[in-house]
Design a protein around this motif. Structure first.
Motif, PDB file in Angstrom:
ATOM      1  N   LYS A   3       1.136  -1.389  -0.048  1.00  0.00           N
ATOM      2  CA  LYS A   3      -0.133  -0.077   0.309  1.00  0.00           C
ATOM      3  C   LYS A   3       0.733   1.191  -0.072  1.00  0.00           C
ATOM      4  O   LYS A   3       1.809   1.650   1.059  1.00  0.00           O
ATOM      5  N   SER A   5       0.256   3.734  -2.050  1.00  0.00           N
ATOM      6  CA  SER A   5      -1.083   5.332  -2.778  1.00  0.00           C
ATOM      7  C   SER A   5      -1.997   5.624  -1.726  1.00  0.00           C
ATOM      8  O   SER A   5      -2.549   4.765  -1.049  1.00  0.00           O
ATOM      9  N   GLN A   6      -2.369   6.922  -2.146  1.00  0.00           N
ATOM     10  CA  GLN A   6      -2.697   7.377  -0.781  1.00  0.00           C
ATOM     11  C   GLN A   6      -4.916   6.769  -1.152  1.00  0.00           C
ATOM     12  O   GLN A   6      -5.345   6.817  -2.048  1.00  0.00           O
ATOM     13  N   GLN A   7      -5.468   7.314   0.365  1.00  0.00           N
ATOM     14  CA  GLN A   7      -6.248   7.041   0.522  1.00  0.00           C
ATOM     15  C   GLN A   7      -7.496   7.477  -0.348  1.00  0.00           C
ATOM     16  O   GLN A   7      -6.964   8.997  -0.186  1.00  0.00           O
ATOM     17  N   PRO A   8      -8.705   7.160  -0.706  1.00  0.00           N
ATOM     18  CA  PRO A   8      -9.831   8.626  -1.550  1.00  0.00           C
ATOM     19  C   PRO A   8     -10.273   9.690  -0.595  1.00  0.00           C
ATOM     20  O   PRO A   8      -9.919   9.427   1.027  1.00  0.00           O
ATOM     21  N   ARG A  10     -11.980  12.024   1.061  1.00  0.00           N
ATOM     22  CA  ARG A  10     -12.910  13.255   1.755  1.00  0.00           C
ATOM     23  C   ARG A  10     -13.604  14.149   1.490  1.00  0.00           C
ATOM     24  O   ARG A  10     -12.270  15.008   1.831  1.00  0.00           O
ATOM     25  N   ARG A 185      -3.542  13.698   8.212  1.00  0.00           N
ATOM     26  CA  ARG A 185      -4.117  12.301   8.073  1.00  0.00           C
ATOM     27  C   ARG A 185      -4.422  11.059   6.303  1.00  0.00           C
ATOM     28  O   ARG A 185      -4.353  10.296   7.199  1.00  0.00           O
ATOM     29  N   ASP A 186      -3.463  11.195   5.840  1.00  0.00           N
ATOM     30  CA  ASP A 186      -2.691  10.354   4.773  1.00  0.00           C
ATOM     31  C   ASP A 186      -1.488  10.262   4.397  1.00  0.00           C
ATOM     32  O   ASP A 186      -1.094  11.438   3.679  1.00  0.00           O
ATOM     33  N   ARG A 189      -0.311  11.032   1.222  1.00  0.00           N
ATOM     34  CA  ARG A 189      -0.785  12.591   0.463  1.00  0.00           C
ATOM     35  C   ARG A 189       0.997  13.081  -0.017  1.00  0.00           C
ATOM     36  O   ARG A 189       1.513  13.037   0.674  1.00  0.00           O
TER      37      ARG A 189
END
Length: 216
Positions: A3, A5-8, A10, A185-186, A189
């Motif tokens: 993993k 790549s960043q999460q979607p 919001r 957050r991620d 990013r």
């Protein structure tokens, strides 16, 4: 599968958590006169955490509203110089009253951001933080007291009682690192290096304080 790549992401405006687009930071009465009577913590701890959130606010373009009390009256000096140096040219909104929300210029500055999530730090917990927090909650704002960036004139009687009071009214306590992490957050990013930079500055400073106080 790795993993990397960043999460979607919001929606930054409507997210129920804090984002760079839905919150603001307000700092109230971080002045020499107020620091002089704090006993629930020490000035170094307050400054470390206030500076941390100020750095994150600057890095992520989060609005900052800064207020003082009694400067124009000649009673108090302005914001502590070491913190003002970090805040740069952010204007100080001076007041005569304890409750910043009762000052029209302060209230207008908060309202002008168009944001309803307010992270707040200030001195003292039981007065200059609690009173505007209670008023903002009453008017429908979400208020997040920066619990490691505030202080009262005693630990349990003043500071802790004030926190219980605002929490009972709906305030949502947060710490400097919790705020910074929620904003970023991620780690995947592109802007995550801004938090890495903060951590690189913050944790050595925290370790120095911990060592001086015999915590480590």
């Amino acid at each position: 599968m790795a993993k990397t790549s960043q999460q979607p992401v919001r929606d930054q405006a409507s997210d129920h958590l804090l984002t760079p687009q839905n919150c603001l930071l307000t700092l109230i009465d971080l002045q020499k006169t107020q620091y002089a009577t704090i006993t629930s913590t020490n000035r170094q701890r307050i400054n470390l955490n206030v500076e941390a959130v100020a750095r994150i606010a600057d890095a992520y373009d989060i609005p900052v509203v800064l207020s003082t009390v009694g400067v124009d009256m000649g009673v108090n000096p302005g914001t502590a110089p070491d913190l003002k140096a970090v805040l740069g040219d952010i204007p100080e909104i001076d007041r005569t009253g304890v409750n910043a929300w009762e000052d029209k210029d302060y209230r207008s500055a908060i309202e002008a951001t168009g944001r309803r999530k307010v992270v707040v730090a200030g001195l003292w917990t039981e007065a200059c933080l609690a009173e505007p927090t209670l008023d903002m909650l009453e008017e429908g704002y979400e208020v997040y007291p920066l619990v490691d960036g505030i202080g009262g004139i005693s630990t349990t009687t003043s500071h802790e009682a004030a926190l219980r009071r605002v929490e009972a009214a709906g305030a949502r306590p947060i710490t400097a690192i919790a705020f910074a992490s929620e904003i970023m957050r991620d780690w995947a990013r592109p802007v995550s290096d801004k938090l890495r930079e903060l951590f690189g500055w913050y944790f050595p400073k925290k370790a120095e304080l911990d060592k001086a106080e015999g915590i480590i």
